[in-house]
Write a protein that holds these residues in place. Structure first.
Motif, PDB file in Angstrom:
ATOM      1  N   THR A  27      63.696  23.292  -0.303  1.00  0.00           N
ATOM      2  CA  THR A  27      64.397  22.180   0.896  1.00  0.00           C
ATOM      3  C   THR A  27      65.894  22.150   0.440  1.00  0.00           C
ATOM      4  OG1 THR A  27      64.177  20.500  -1.012  1.00  0.00           O
ATOM      5  CG2 THR A  27      62.381  20.689   0.356  1.00  0.00           C
ATOM      6  N   GLY A  28      66.575  23.238  -0.308  1.00  0.00           N
ATOM      7  CA  GLY A  28      67.925  23.031  -0.316  1.00  0.00           C
ATOM      8  C   GLY A  28      68.284  23.887  -1.681  1.00  0.00           C
ATOM      9  N   GLY A  29      69.527  23.994  -2.223  1.00  0.00           N
ATOM     10  CA  GLY A  29      69.902  24.575  -3.156  1.00  0.00           C
ATOM     11  C   GLY A  29      71.434  25.073  -3.161  1.00  0.00           C
ATOM     12  N   ASP A  30      71.775  25.648  -4.238  1.00  0.00           N
ATOM     13  CA  ASP A  30      73.170  26.403  -4.341  1.00  0.00           C
ATOM     14  C   ASP A  30      72.997  27.656  -4.989  1.00  0.00           C
ATOM     15  OD1 ASP A  30      72.918  25.744  -7.245  1.00  0.00           O
ATOM     16  OD2 ASP A  30      73.692  23.770  -6.972  1.00  0.00           O
ATOM     17  N   PRO A  31      74.088  28.144  -5.447  1.00  0.00           N
ATOM     18  CA  PRO A  31      73.902  29.526  -6.081  1.00  0.00           C
ATOM     19  C   PRO A  31      73.246  29.803  -7.343  1.00  0.00           C
ATOM     20  CG  PRO A  31      76.350  29.265  -5.028  1.00  0.00           C
ATOM     21  CD  PRO A  31      75.453  28.009  -5.015  1.00  0.00           C
ATOM     22  N   ILE A  32      72.909  28.601  -8.084  1.00  0.00           N
ATOM     23  CA  ILE A  32      72.477  28.579  -9.252  1.00  0.00           C
ATOM     24  C   ILE A  32      71.200  28.076  -9.179  1.00  0.00           C
ATOM     25  CG2 ILE A  32      72.530  27.575 -11.649  1.00  0.00           C
ATOM     26  CD1 ILE A  32      74.822  29.624 -11.112  1.00  0.00           C
ATOM     27  N   ASP A  33      70.772  26.854  -8.723  1.00  0.00           N
ATOM     28  CA  ASP A  33      69.681  26.191  -8.668  1.00  0.00           C
ATOM     29  C   ASP A  33      68.899  26.126  -7.227  1.00  0.00           C
ATOM     30  OD1 ASP A  33      69.099  25.615 -11.420  1.00  0.00           O
ATOM     31  OD2 ASP A  33      70.634  24.038 -11.125  1.00  0.00           O
ATOM     32  N   LEU A  34      67.763  26.160  -6.971  1.00  0.00           N
ATOM     33  CA  LEU A  34      67.074  26.092  -5.661  1.00  0.00           C
ATOM     34  C   LEU A  34      66.419  24.629  -5.938  1.00  0.00           C
ATOM     35  CD1 LEU A  34      66.035  29.663  -4.757  1.00  0.00           C
ATOM     36  CD2 LEU A  34      68.135  28.487  -4.061  1.00  0.00           C
ATOM     37  N   GLU A  64      63.737  21.745  -9.450  1.00  0.00           N
ATOM     38  CA  GLU A  64      65.034  22.430  -9.311  1.00  0.00           C
ATOM     39  C   GLU A  64      64.440  23.673 -10.005  1.00  0.00           C
ATOM     40  OE1 GLU A  64      68.995  20.664  -9.857  1.00  0.00           O
ATOM     41  OE2 GLU A  64      67.505  19.403 -11.093  1.00  0.00           O
ATOM     42  N   VAL A  65      64.749  24.978  -9.322  1.00  0.00           N
ATOM     43  CA  VAL A  65      64.374  26.355 -10.160  1.00  0.00           C
ATOM     44  C   VAL A  65      65.601  27.514 -10.013  1.00  0.00           C
ATOM     45  CG1 VAL A  65      63.212  27.246  -8.131  1.00  0.00           C
ATOM     46  CG2 VAL A  65      62.379  28.024 -10.288  1.00  0.00           C
ATOM     47  N   LEU A  66      65.713  27.922 -11.217  1.00  0.00           N
ATOM     48  CA  LEU A  66      66.883  28.973 -11.008  1.00  0.00           C
ATOM     49  C   LEU A  66      66.783  30.023  -9.982  1.00  0.00           C
ATOM     50  CD1 LEU A  66      67.571  29.877 -14.678  1.00  0.00           C
ATOM     51  CD2 LEU A  66      69.075  28.754 -13.200  1.00  0.00           C
ATOM     52  N   ASN A  67      67.864  30.171  -9.230  1.00  0.00           N
ATOM     53  CA  ASN A  67      67.629  31.210  -8.341  1.00  0.00           C
ATOM     54  C   ASN A  67      67.475  32.674  -8.485  1.00  0.00           C
ATOM     55  OD1 ASN A  67      68.310  32.482  -5.890  1.00  0.00           O
ATOM     56  ND2 ASN A  67      70.483  31.613  -5.321  1.00  0.00           N
ATOM     57  N   GLN A  68      66.744  33.318  -8.124  1.00  0.00           N
ATOM     58  CA  GLN A  68      66.334  34.703  -8.812  1.00  0.00           C
ATOM     59  C   GLN A  68      65.152  34.559  -9.855  1.00  0.00           C
ATOM     60  OE1 GLN A  68      69.826  37.355  -9.401  1.00  0.00           O
ATOM     61  NE2 GLN A  68      70.717  36.315  -8.025  1.00  0.00           N
ATOM     62  N   SER A  69      64.746  33.444  -9.941  1.00  0.00           N
ATOM     63  CA  SER A  69      63.816  33.137 -11.044  1.00  0.00           C
ATOM     64  C   SER A  69      62.531  33.738 -10.883  1.00  0.00           C
ATOM     65  CB  SER A  69      63.764  31.891 -11.537  1.00  0.00           C
ATOM     66  OG  SER A  69      62.549  31.579 -12.535  1.00  0.00           O
ATOM     67  N   ASP A  70      61.633  34.489 -11.677  1.00  0.00           N
ATOM     68  CA  ASP A  70      60.374  34.900 -11.361  1.00  0.00           C
ATOM     69  C   ASP A  70      59.395  33.743 -10.862  1.00  0.00           C
ATOM     70  OD1 ASP A  70      60.910  37.541 -11.914  1.00  0.00           O
ATOM     71  OD2 ASP A  70      60.372  37.483 -13.912  1.00  0.00           O
ATOM     72  N   ALA A  71      59.995  32.334 -11.539  1.00  0.00           N
ATOM     73  CA  ALA A  71      59.087  31.351 -11.276  1.00  0.00           C
ATOM     74  C   ALA A  71      59.043  30.683  -9.780  1.00  0.00           C
ATOM     75  CB  ALA A  71      59.584  30.114 -12.022  1.00  0.00           C
ATOM     76  N   ILE A  72      59.658  31.303  -9.037  1.00  0.00           N
ATOM     77  CA  ILE A  72      60.096  30.830  -7.371  1.00  0.00           C
ATOM     78  C   ILE A  72      58.440  31.257  -7.099  1.00  0.00           C
ATOM     79  CG2 ILE A  72      60.899  31.394  -5.355  1.00  0.00           C
ATOM     80  CD1 ILE A  72      63.783  31.527  -6.915  1.00  0.00           C
ATOM     81  N   ARG A  73      58.040  32.627  -7.200  1.00  0.00           N
ATOM     82  CA  ARG A  73      56.887  32.880  -6.756  1.00  0.00           C
ATOM     83  C   ARG A  73      55.744  31.874  -6.935  1.00  0.00           C
ATOM     84  NH1 ARG A  73      58.999  37.593  -8.301  1.00  0.00           N
ATOM     85  NH2 ARG A  73      57.276  37.814  -9.983  1.00  0.00           N
ATOM     86  N   PHE A  74      55.689  31.716  -8.281  1.00  0.00           N
ATOM     87  CA  PHE A  74      54.684  30.663  -8.931  1.00  0.00           C
ATOM     88  C   PHE A  74      54.678  29.432  -8.053  1.00  0.00           C
ATOM     89  CE2 PHE A  74      53.949  26.837 -11.739  1.00  0.00           C
ATOM     90  CZ  PHE A  74      52.698  27.189 -12.150  1.00  0.00           C
TER      91      PHE A  74
END
Length: 152
Positions: free
Chosen positions: A138-145, A119-129
């Motif tokens: 594969t899914g998510g909500d407004p807080i976590d992807l 799970e990664v925070l939505n809008q986190s810089d870690a998403i690109r990583f």
């Protein structure tokens, strides 16, 4: 730079909590959800030293090995591995240490024939990583992807 893992003990809770806050605070504040008490409770509920490892870096600067981050990989009930924590102190970010840690996780998953999810925070810089390392949302909500990586 030499990188290695070291075991985590019960007495490491406070230092690792501080590390998590240093690594995550900016992202949590950006979403307007930073709360120190909630963060402590959440981390306490996930604190299980048997699955945790310090990420250590010896920068060969004469200071000796330093704790740079935390890696937690938990076997999940459905056979996958959950990458629960991959945090680096800000001073150690953008130095390829996260890449090294992720390579260790993916090597283990390949050997075991297991997928890895996180799970990664939505809008986190870690998403690109994570996307750079082959993770797919594969899914998510407004807080976590939710993201997953599967061995080829």
């Amino acid at each position: 730079m030499r990188l290695f893992f070291a075991p985590v003990g019960q007495d490491d809770f406070e230092a690792l909590f501080d590390l998590r806050i240093a690594a995550m605070r900016e992202s949590l504040e950006r979403l307007g959800i930073f709360n120190l008490d909630n963060a402590r409770k959440r981390f306490a509920g996930q604190f299980d030293p048997q699955y945790m490892q310090h990420i250590c870096a010896d920068l060969e600067d004469g200071q000796g090995p330093q704790r740079a981050g935390l890696l937690t990989v938990v076997p999940y009930h459905d056979g996958r591995l959950k990458l629960q924590h991959l945090y680096l102190l800000p001073a150690y970010q953008n130095r390829r240490i996260g890449d090294w840690a992720m390579q260790q996780v993916q090597s283990q998953a390949r050997r075991d024939g297991r997928a890895v999810w996180l799970e990664v925070l939505n809008q986190s810089d870690a998403i690109r990583f994570y996307e750079r390392h082959g993770f797919v949302q594969t899914g998510g909500d407004p807080i976590d992807l939710l993201y997953q990586w599967s061995p080829v």
